[in-house]
Motif scaffolding. Structure first.
Motif, PDB file in Angstrom:
ATOM      1  N   SER A  14       0.829  -1.208   0.000  1.00  0.00           N
ATOM      2  CA  SER A  14       0.000   0.000   0.000  1.00  0.00           C
ATOM      3  C   SER A  14       0.865   1.261   0.000  1.00  0.00           C
ATOM      4  O   SER A  14       0.566   2.245  -0.687  1.00  0.00           O
ATOM      5  N   LEU A  15       1.954   1.227   0.754  1.00  0.00           N
ATOM      6  CA  LEU A  15       2.875   2.362   0.798  1.00  0.00           C
ATOM      7  C   LEU A  15       3.498   2.605  -0.575  1.00  0.00           C
ATOM      8  O   LEU A  15       3.630   3.749  -1.028  1.00  0.00           O
ATOM      9  N   GLN A  16       3.863   1.531  -1.270  1.00  0.00           N
ATOM     10  CA  GLN A  16       4.449   1.680  -2.604  1.00  0.00           C
ATOM     11  C   GLN A  16       3.418   2.210  -3.612  1.00  0.00           C
ATOM     12  O   GLN A  16       3.766   2.963  -4.522  1.00  0.00           O
ATOM     13  N   LEU A  17       2.158   1.820  -3.440  1.00  0.00           N
ATOM     14  CA  LEU A  17       1.104   2.344  -4.318  1.00  0.00           C
ATOM     15  C   LEU A  17       1.022   3.866  -4.220  1.00  0.00           C
ATOM     16  O   LEU A  17       0.839   4.554  -5.226  1.00  0.00           O
ATOM     17  N   ARG A  18       1.191   4.376  -3.016  1.00  0.00           N
ATOM     18  CA  ARG A  18       1.109   5.829  -2.809  1.00  0.00           C
ATOM     19  C   ARG A  18       2.315   6.557  -3.410  1.00  0.00           C
ATOM     20  O   ARG A  18       2.290   7.778  -3.550  1.00  0.00           O
ATOM     21  N   GLN A  19       3.358   5.810  -3.737  1.00  0.00           N
ATOM     22  CA  GLN A  19       4.565   6.420  -4.309  1.00  0.00           C
ATOM     23  C   GLN A  19       4.563   6.408  -5.840  1.00  0.00           C
ATOM     24  O   GLN A  19       5.498   6.912  -6.470  1.00  0.00           O
ATOM     25  N   LEU A  20       3.521   5.840  -6.452  1.00  0.00           N
ATOM     26  CA  LEU A  20       3.498   5.693  -7.907  1.00  0.00           C
ATOM     27  C   LEU A  20       3.351   7.019  -8.644  1.00  0.00           C
ATOM     28  O   LEU A  20       4.061   7.279  -9.627  1.00  0.00           O
ATOM     29  N   ARG A  21       2.424   7.853  -8.202  1.00  0.00           N
ATOM     30  CA  ARG A  21       2.051   9.035  -8.985  1.00  0.00           C
ATOM     31  C   ARG A  21       3.206   9.978  -9.316  1.00  0.00           C
ATOM     32  O   ARG A  21       3.268  10.495 -10.428  1.00  0.00           O
ATOM     33  N   PRO A  22       4.127  10.253  -8.405  1.00  0.00           N
ATOM     34  CA  PRO A  22       5.187  11.217  -8.736  1.00  0.00           C
ATOM     35  C   PRO A  22       6.251  10.681  -9.693  1.00  0.00           C
ATOM     36  O   PRO A  22       7.085  11.449 -10.180  1.00  0.00           O
ATOM     37  N   LEU A  23       6.245   9.385  -9.952  1.00  0.00           N
ATOM     38  CA  LEU A  23       7.330   8.785 -10.735  1.00  0.00           C
ATOM     39  C   LEU A  23       7.228   9.135 -12.220  1.00  0.00           C
ATOM     40  O   LEU A  23       6.128   9.287 -12.751  1.00  0.00           O
ATOM     41  N   PRO A  24       8.376   9.242 -12.906  1.00  0.00           N
ATOM     42  CA  PRO A  24       8.353   9.351 -14.372  1.00  0.00           C
ATOM     43  C   PRO A  24       7.658   8.127 -14.965  1.00  0.00           C
ATOM     44  O   PRO A  24       7.645   7.049 -14.359  1.00  0.00           O
ATOM     45  N   ASP A  25       7.097   8.278 -16.157  1.00  0.00           N
ATOM     46  CA  ASP A  25       6.242   7.237 -16.727  1.00  0.00           C
ATOM     47  C   ASP A  25       6.931   5.870 -16.820  1.00  0.00           C
ATOM     48  O   ASP A  25       6.330   4.842 -16.487  1.00  0.00           O
TER      49      ASP A  25
END
Length: 263
Positions: A14-25
């Motif tokens: 769940s913590l990693q899911l929250r880190q997805l949006r800021p990442l480059p595509d």
């Protein structure tokens, strides 16, 4: 009743899911695939289903590629299918799978009555959207009626200034509009925000296509728009030929326009 708390293993994902949006595509796509595999390997629980559904929602916010989207869809489908065997009456995210199948052309192993009911509900909504007409006013006071745009290829894009995925796709929509307007492309950006806020944003970003005002989100309610951005493409005969679950890239928009005969 409240859902059971996540296990430590589920919390880590769940913590990693929250880190997805800021990442480059590219990094986001790679992590999406990794998380799909990790979720698939979890012991069966409602938490596993929730995580798979969360990943599915995030996976359509960028162009992950068909292979990764299918991996995500398969992970969610199998989690639901396995949980059905434990509790056939559980409220499970059938609608998310139905949208991935209908709008992204993906495959699912689900065939339960509950899933088929979700598909039927989505098809009913699609028929409503296909038959809908509307007249809205733009920021300059001009009125636009969908049915009067026959002969044009029309992209209807629901968006808002506060929505990061909406803002992300505007430059691609703008460039495609400039590229294809001579071939009959019309782009209509529709928002329920105040005209002053929209005018300021449109001017700052030099949005070249009209922004229409959906007061009190009446049109969004009529078309059952539950999340934005959401885009519809109508061909020159006024037929709804493509829909987007979420944010689209230039490549994805081009695929949608091709379905309307515009290339």
């Amino acid at each position: 009743s409240k859902p059971a708390p996540l296990t430590d293993q589920e919390k880590a994902i769940s913590l990693q899911l929250r880190q997805l949006r800021p990442l480059p595509d590219k990094e986001r796509a790679e992590l999406t695939s990794k998380l799909a595999a990790e979720i698939a390997a979890l012991p069966l629980s409602l938490g596993k289903v929730r995580l798979a559904a969360g990943l599915a929602g995030l996976s359509t916010e960028t162009d992950c590629g068909r292979q990764i989207l299918q991996q995500v869809t398969t992970t969610l489908s199998r989690a639901i299918q396995d949980f059905e065997k434990i509790d056939a009456n559980a409220k499970l995210p059938y609608g998310e799978v139905a949208q991935l199948v209908r709008f992204e052309g993906l495959q699912t192993s689900l065939n339960s009555a509950a899933y088929l009911a979700a598909v039927a509900e989505l098809d009913t909504t699609n028929r409503l959207r296909a038959a809908a007409d509307f007249t809205l006013t733009d920021l300059h006071g001009a009125t636009w009626t969908l049915s009067q745009l026959r002969g044009k290829v029309v992209v209807v894009n629901f968006w808002a200034t506060w929505c990061p995925p909406c803002r992300k796709e505007i430059p691609d929509l703008a460039s495609l509009y400039e590229e294809f307007k001579g071939k009959g492309l019309v782009v209509l950006g529709i928002s329920d925000e105040e005209a002053a806020k929209l005018s300021e944003y449109a001017a700052a970003k030099s949005i070249p296509y009209p922004i229409l005002l959906d007061a009190r989100h009446k049109l969004q309610d009529t078309l059952h728009i539950e999340g934005i951005p959401k885009s519809f493409v109508y061909d020159r005969n006024g037929k709804l030929v493509a829909q987007a679950i979420d944010v689209r890239t230039r490549r994805q928009f081009l695929e949608m326009l091709a379905q309307a005969g515009l290339q």
